[in-house]
Motif scaffolding. Structure first.
Motif, PDB file in Angstrom:
ATOM      1  N   MET A 167       6.590  -1.289   4.843  1.00 36.06           N
ATOM      2  CA  MET A 167       6.350   0.130   5.466  1.00 36.06           C
ATOM      3  C   MET A 167       7.533   0.289   6.723  1.00 36.06           C
ATOM      4  N   ASN A 168       8.102   1.349   6.704  1.00 31.56           N
ATOM      5  CA  ASN A 168       9.018   1.615   7.696  1.00 31.56           C
ATOM      6  C   ASN A 168       8.121   2.249   9.020  1.00 31.56           C
ATOM      7  N   THR A 169       8.676   1.934  10.119  1.00 30.94           N
ATOM      8  CA  THR A 169       8.146   2.467  11.315  1.00 30.94           C
ATOM      9  C   THR A 169       9.239   3.009  11.977  1.00 30.94           C
ATOM     10  N   ILE A 170       8.855   3.769  12.973  1.00 35.74           N
ATOM     11  CA  ILE A 170       9.915   4.623  13.990  1.00 35.74           C
ATOM     12  C   ILE A 170       9.789   3.608  15.213  1.00 35.74           C
ATOM     13  N   GLU A 171       9.206   2.726  15.474  1.00 38.72           N
ATOM     14  CA  GLU A 171       9.383   1.918  16.610  1.00 38.72           C
ATOM     15  C   GLU A 171      10.840   1.501  16.834  1.00 38.72           C
ATOM     16  N   ASN A 172      11.565   1.578  17.921  1.00 39.31           N
ATOM     17  CA  ASN A 172      12.763   1.155  18.428  1.00 39.31           C
ATOM     18  C   ASN A 172      13.808   1.869  17.960  1.00 39.31           C
ATOM     19  N   ASN A 173      13.601   2.903  17.117  1.00 38.24           N
ATOM     20  CA  ASN A 173      14.496   3.793  16.626  1.00 38.24           C
ATOM     21  C   ASN A 173      14.795   4.767  17.775  1.00 38.24           C
ATOM     22  N   ILE A 174      16.128   5.358  17.432  1.00 38.63           N
ATOM     23  CA  ILE A 174      16.435   6.429  18.420  1.00 38.63           C
ATOM     24  C   ILE A 174      16.497   7.813  17.752  1.00 38.63           C
ATOM     25  N   ILE A 175      15.781   8.817  18.305  1.00 43.31           N
ATOM     26  CA  ILE A 175      15.649  10.028  17.682  1.00 43.31           C
ATOM     27  C   ILE A 175      15.933  11.067  18.476  1.00 43.31           C
ATOM     28  N   ILE A 176      16.908  12.065  18.027  1.00 48.54           N
ATOM     29  CA  ILE A 176      17.268  13.183  18.800  1.00 48.54           C
ATOM     30  C   ILE A 176      16.630  14.493  18.428  1.00 48.54           C
ATOM     31  N   ILE A 177      15.996  14.927  19.441  1.00 53.23           N
ATOM     32  CA  ILE A 177      14.999  16.284  19.016  1.00 53.23           C
ATOM     33  C   ILE A 177      15.753  17.392  19.642  1.00 53.23           C
ATOM     34  N   THR A 178      15.910  18.503  18.989  1.00 57.47           N
ATOM     35  CA  THR A 178      16.709  19.641  19.456  1.00 57.47           C
ATOM     36  C   THR A 178      15.573  20.846  19.685  1.00 57.47           C
TER      37      THR A 178
END
Length: 43
Positions: free
Chosen positions: A1-12
């Motif tokens: 399963m993929n997780t978002i932990e330690n990913n960099i996410i850009i939110i506009t």
């Protein structure tokens, strides 16, 4: 399963509404978040 932990996410559009709630969800799940908005300034 993929997780978002330690990913960099850009939110506009992160100063309110869906952008703001999305940012809270990602931070709660240990993602690194960059916020961009016309009304929001982060130092």
């Amino acid at each position: 399963m993929n997780t978002i932990e330690n990913n960099i996410i850009i939110i506009t559009g992160a100063s309110s509404g869906i952008g703001e709630e999305t940012e809270r969800l990602f931070v709660k799940n240990s993602a690194k978040v960059v916020l961009c908005s016309r009304q929001l300034v982060i130092y």
